[in-house]
Design a protein around this motif. Structure first.
Motif, short mmCIF file in Angstrom:
data_model
loop_
_atom_site.label_atom_id
_atom_site.label_comp_id
_atom_site.label_asym_id
_atom_site.label_seq_id
_atom_site.Cartn_x
_atom_site.Cartn_y
_atom_site.Cartn_z
N ASN A 1 71.83 28.45 55.34
CA ASN A 1 72.12 28.43 56.78
C ASN A 1 71.07 29.20 57.58
O ASN A 1 70.64 28.77 58.64
CB ASN A 1 73.52 29.00 57.06
CG ASN A 1 74.62 28.08 56.61
OD1 ASN A 1 74.43 26.87 56.52
ND2 ASN A 1 75.77 28.65 56.29
N LYS A 2 70.64 30.35 57.05
CA LYS A 2 69.62 31.15 57.74
C LYS A 2 68.28 30.41 57.79
O LYS A 2 67.57 30.48 58.80
CB LYS A 2 69.45 32.52 57.08
CG LYS A 2 70.68 33.41 57.16
CD LYS A 2 71.11 33.65 58.60
CE LYS A 2 72.39 34.46 58.66
NZ LYS A 2 72.96 34.55 59.98
N LEU A 3 67.93 29.69 56.73
CA LEU A 3 66.70 28.90 56.73
C LEU A 3 66.76 27.79 57.78
O LEU A 3 65.79 27.55 58.50
CB LEU A 3 66.46 28.26 55.36
CG LEU A 3 65.59 29.03 54.37
CD1 LEU A 3 65.45 28.26 53.07
CD2 LEU A 3 64.24 29.35 54.94
N GLN A 4 67.90 27.13 57.86
CA GLN A 4 68.07 26.06 58.85
C GLN A 4 68.00 26.62 60.27
O GLN A 4 67.40 26.03 61.15
CB GLN A 4 69.37 25.30 58.60
CG GLN A 4 69.31 24.47 57.33
CD GLN A 4 70.66 23.92 56.90
OE1 GLN A 4 71.70 24.45 57.24
NE2 GLN A 4 70.61 22.84 56.12
N GLU A 5 68.63 27.78 60.49
CA GLU A 5 68.56 28.43 61.80
C GLU A 5 67.13 28.83 62.15
O GLU A 5 66.73 28.81 63.31
CB GLU A 5 69.44 29.69 61.83
CG GLU A 5 70.92 29.43 61.92
CD GLU A 5 71.71 30.74 61.92
OE1 GLU A 5 71.34 31.67 62.66
OE2 GLU A 5 72.69 30.83 61.16
N ALA A 6 66.34 29.19 61.13
CA ALA A 6 64.96 29.65 61.34
C ALA A 6 64.01 28.51 61.67
O ALA A 6 62.92 28.75 62.17
CB ALA A 6 64.48 30.40 60.11
N LEU B 1 66.76 36.85 61.09
CA LEU B 1 68.12 36.34 60.97
C LEU B 1 68.90 36.93 59.79
O LEU B 1 70.13 36.94 59.79
CB LEU B 1 68.10 34.81 60.84
CG LEU B 1 67.66 34.05 62.10
CD1 LEU B 1 67.41 32.58 61.76
CD2 LEU B 1 68.69 34.19 63.20
N VAL B 2 68.19 37.41 58.76
CA VAL B 2 68.86 37.98 57.59
C VAL B 2 69.44 39.34 58.00
O VAL B 2 68.72 40.26 58.36
CB VAL B 2 67.89 38.14 56.40
CG1 VAL B 2 68.58 38.86 55.24
CG2 VAL B 2 67.39 36.79 55.95
N GLU B 3 70.76 39.43 57.92
CA GLU B 3 71.46 40.64 58.33
C GLU B 3 71.44 41.68 57.21
O GLU B 3 71.04 41.40 56.09
CB GLU B 3 72.90 40.28 58.70
CG GLU B 3 72.95 39.31 59.86
CD GLU B 3 74.17 38.40 59.85
OE1 GLU B 3 74.59 38.04 60.94
OE2 GLU B 3 74.64 38.05 58.77
N GLN C 1 57.18 32.88 49.39
CA GLN C 1 58.36 32.99 48.54
C GLN C 1 58.91 34.40 48.72
O GLN C 1 58.18 35.38 48.51
CB GLN C 1 57.99 32.72 47.09
CG GLN C 1 59.18 32.58 46.19
CD GLN C 1 58.78 32.12 44.79
OE1 GLN C 1 57.64 32.29 44.37
NE2 GLN C 1 59.72 31.54 44.10
N ILE C 2 60.17 34.49 49.10
CA ILE C 2 60.81 35.77 49.43
C ILE C 2 61.90 36.06 48.40
O ILE C 2 62.76 35.21 48.17
CB ILE C 2 61.44 35.71 50.84
CG1 ILE C 2 60.43 35.19 51.85
CG2 ILE C 2 61.98 37.06 51.26
CD1 ILE C 2 61.05 34.43 53.00
N LEU C 3 61.86 37.24 47.81
CA LEU C 3 62.90 37.65 46.85
C LEU C 3 63.96 38.44 47.59
O LEU C 3 63.65 39.45 48.24
CB LEU C 3 62.29 38.49 45.72
CG LEU C 3 63.25 38.89 44.61
CD1 LEU C 3 63.78 37.65 43.88
CD2 LEU C 3 62.57 39.82 43.62
N ILE C 4 65.21 37.97 47.50
CA ILE C 4 66.33 38.60 48.22
C ILE C 4 67.41 38.99 47.23
O ILE C 4 67.75 38.23 46.33
CB ILE C 4 66.89 37.65 49.30
CG1 ILE C 4 65.78 37.37 50.32
CG2 ILE C 4 68.13 38.24 49.96
CD1 ILE C 4 66.16 36.47 51.45
N ARG C 5 67.96 40.21 47.42
CA ARG C 5 68.99 40.75 46.52
C ARG C 5 70.29 40.97 47.29
O ARG C 5 70.30 41.54 48.37
CB ARG C 5 68.50 42.08 45.95
CG ARG C 5 69.44 42.70 44.94
CD ARG C 5 68.98 44.07 44.49
NE ARG C 5 69.38 45.06 45.49
CZ ARG C 5 68.60 46.04 45.91
NH1 ARG C 5 67.38 46.19 45.47
NH2 ARG C 5 69.06 46.90 46.81
N PHE C 6 71.39 40.50 46.70
CA PHE C 6 72.74 40.76 47.21
C PHE C 6 73.39 41.77 46.27
O PHE C 6 73.45 41.55 45.06
CB PHE C 6 73.57 39.47 47.21
CG PHE C 6 73.13 38.46 48.23
CD1 PHE C 6 73.79 38.34 49.45
CD2 PHE C 6 72.06 37.61 47.98
CE1 PHE C 6 73.38 37.41 50.39
CE2 PHE C 6 71.65 36.67 48.90
CZ PHE C 6 72.31 36.57 50.12
#
Length: 165
Positions: free
Chosen positions: A11-16, A97-99, A133-138
């Motif tokens: 969703n964040k990619l689409q918003e971006a 956009l990434v909170e 390429q972005i590495l994201i951690r939850f």
């Protein structure tokens, strides 16, 4: 948790500004013939034992939630474009956009952006001229909830102590 995290990033990619389908498997991404591309790929899950406990109240009463495992879930987000400027524009929009975190299954899950790697056309499987390429951690967990008994459901017995001499 994996599905909710993936959906959040898509969703964040689409918003971006990603207008085409956002790919969620490496097979689909490799088969793509587009130069404007977005992808969210699951990387890994890491676990560590935990024992933290919290007491909270929901619509069914008071509960104790024990965190059995700390869970770190990693995703790589790919943005590919034909022009460097457009790729940077979508990248910067995505990053804003990434909170700091999101709510998944009633739990607050912090989100951390770990790193970003910029890739030229020669170093990539993509048809894009430039990609990032972005590495994201939850940072989530695996929890076990225990319901507290209500006071009116508990029987109290009076026990008299006898002293022996």
């Amino acid at each position: 948790m994996i599905e909710q995290c993936r959906d959040y990033l898509v969703n964040k990619l689409q918003e971006a500004g990603i207008k085409t389908k956002v790919y969620t498997t490496l097979k689909e991404l490799k088969a793509s013939q587009e130069s404007h591309v977005g992808a969210v790929l699951f990387e890994s899950d890491k676990f560590e034992r935990s024992g933290s406990k919290k007491v909270f109240r929901d619509e069914h009463g008071k509960k104790k939630r024990t965190k059995i495992f700390n869970r770190k879930t990693y995703f790589s987000v790919t943005i590919g474009e034909y022009k460097q400027e457009k790729c940077e524009e979508i990248f910067e929009s995505f990053m804003t956009l990434v909170e700091r975190g999101t709510i998944i299954n009633g739990n607050y899950i912090p989100i951390e952006v770990e790193e970003a790697d910029w890739i030229d056309k020669e170093d990539s499987i993509l048809k894009s001229k430039i990609a990032v390429q972005i590495l994201i951690r939850f940072d989530g967990g695996i929890y076990k909830d225990v319901q507290f008994a209500k006071v009116n459901e508990v029987e109290i017995e009076n026990i008299e102590m006898v002293k022996e001499v």
